[in-house]
Design an enzyme around this catalytic site. Sequence first.
Site: not given
Lengths: 526, 108
Positions: A78, A173, A197
Amino acid sequence: AALKDGLRSQVAAALKEGRVTPTELCQRCLALIKSTKFLNAYITVAEETALKQAEESEERHKRGQPLGVLDGIPVAVKDNFNTAGIETTCASNMLRGYISPYNATVVQKLLDQGAVLLGKTNLDEFAMGSGSTDGVFGPVRNPWSYSRQYKEKSVPKSHSEDKESNWVITGGSSGGSAAAVSSFTCFAALGSDTGGSTRNPAAHCGVVGLKPTYGLISRHGLIPLVNSMDVPGILTRCVDDAAVVLGSLAGHDPKDSTTIQEHFKPFELPNLTDVSKLSIGIPKEYHAPGLSSEILALWSKAADLFQNAGAKVVEVSLPHTRYSIVCYHVLCTAEVASNMARFDGLEYGHRSDMKESTESMYAATRREGFNDVVRGRILSGNYFLLKQNYEKYFVKAQKVRRLIADDFVKVFRSGVDILLTPTTLSDAVPYMEFIQEDNRTRSAQDDVLTQAANMAGLPAINVPTALSERGLPVGLQFIGRSFQEKQLLTVAKWFEKQVQFPMIQLEVVKRHDNGVFQHQKSASFS
Amino acid sequence: QKVSVEVLDHLEHLALVDFRDSEGVERLQKAIDFADQLHEVNTDGVEPMDSVLEDRCLYLREDDVTEGNCTKELLENAREKVEEYFVAPPGNIPLPKLEERETFLQGS
């Protein structure tokens, strides 16, 4: 076909035996990333460095000296983890062009094991959001939007254009990471989990999403959101793989003093056959307002599954559940207000041209660099931290946090081993529907079921369970005791075996490459 | 209760971030209303929790220098620098007052 295999059982063996080489694997993944560009899962693809890593892995395999199970395995990270020599943006204008001078500990650990880093995945700006829709590089599309399973259930539209706007979100997210794993472009991806997330997009994308116990995995190099709740998250296609990745990442890091000092022993998951000694808790407050009847039914079915297999299944209560999201909202914005203060344009990141004074330069830089969501949280956080509000909001929230954590302690003390809850309120919604509400509203809605585990620091995992009536993935969540990941994952693996979640049938159609996704680029820094 | 313009101005100063438009102010108002639900919870006698690891001792390293000497790498990401210094505009100049600066709050 190798792309669809589990890490430990098949791919690692295939690499070892030379049936497929690390460079072949890497090239295939890179090609798949190109052909699934429309998903917008990757912000940066590190093609050159990945191929170099793959070549080095191949050398080691030829010498019969692979570093371990992860040697030669393509992974994605990420874009809020620092990666040396590779741009780290947090999907924000504030860090566009920022080339990390160092690797986050978890990234270093993966590389030390020989993993091949394919690239950085897309997210909500600074990991704030539950849709992966609010980053500067645009939203991530859920690969299941392009699955045969979803298309078959879609209401046919007259216009071919309407098919395009029908795509569903990944959740967030860590949506990019979830989409990357779900679409077979990598075997594992790192996400982060502050309020859900990692588990939220895992549920929507039909992959395993593990949130480890707070303090187990180092946060050094993970650009912080909420220091007291952030953890690196692990996304894989099966529970066994999550255990493998966990094994390579967990353990004390002198560079992160919030990692516990006890020695961590990597484990292999046993094949549980007898669940009669297990006590599964069903927290009644997780039957939250807005929970879809579909997911409620699935949750119920899962409870029955355990009961019929001989486990003890009991209803339990976590009385402060409904305040968890409110508490999170205050603590999160407060910590964010503090953490985002470092972005002033002086040492790194975007810097405004304003030269009148330090303060006006900072203000202009932050005005230009942050999106509405980030600015909104900073302002809210500062409000709650004002002298006149500090006791009333911040300290109050800290007290409520203790009550929430204690709820869990009481339940686990009463003999329950694992909690079983839904992960999300519904299956993934179409993007057009999702953006009707603002980020704060959405986050408040979507984090309800995942967030309490972050409050209490407990390990939790999403296991893909079944497809909804719309043909989209639905997952269920298991929450375990602190630092009892082995038990948590063992149960999750048993459950995974029972439900036999179907494989995605991706239809990668040749698409007209429109300008929207032009940002994806190769990073090649020596 | 609506948040006063004085407080909004104060927040813009503290955060060095602007509300941008009425939506921004609305957002804050909604955030406060949402947070007010906390007051429904009885927290008499409850200690605030800073960290879930509060029962443990934080790890402290020995005070030995084990790394550093990376001035060049660190300066690389800064836009304005001179030799080994980060260059900042003059300090000691406070942010202009509400009436003088460009902010949405001016109209309020």
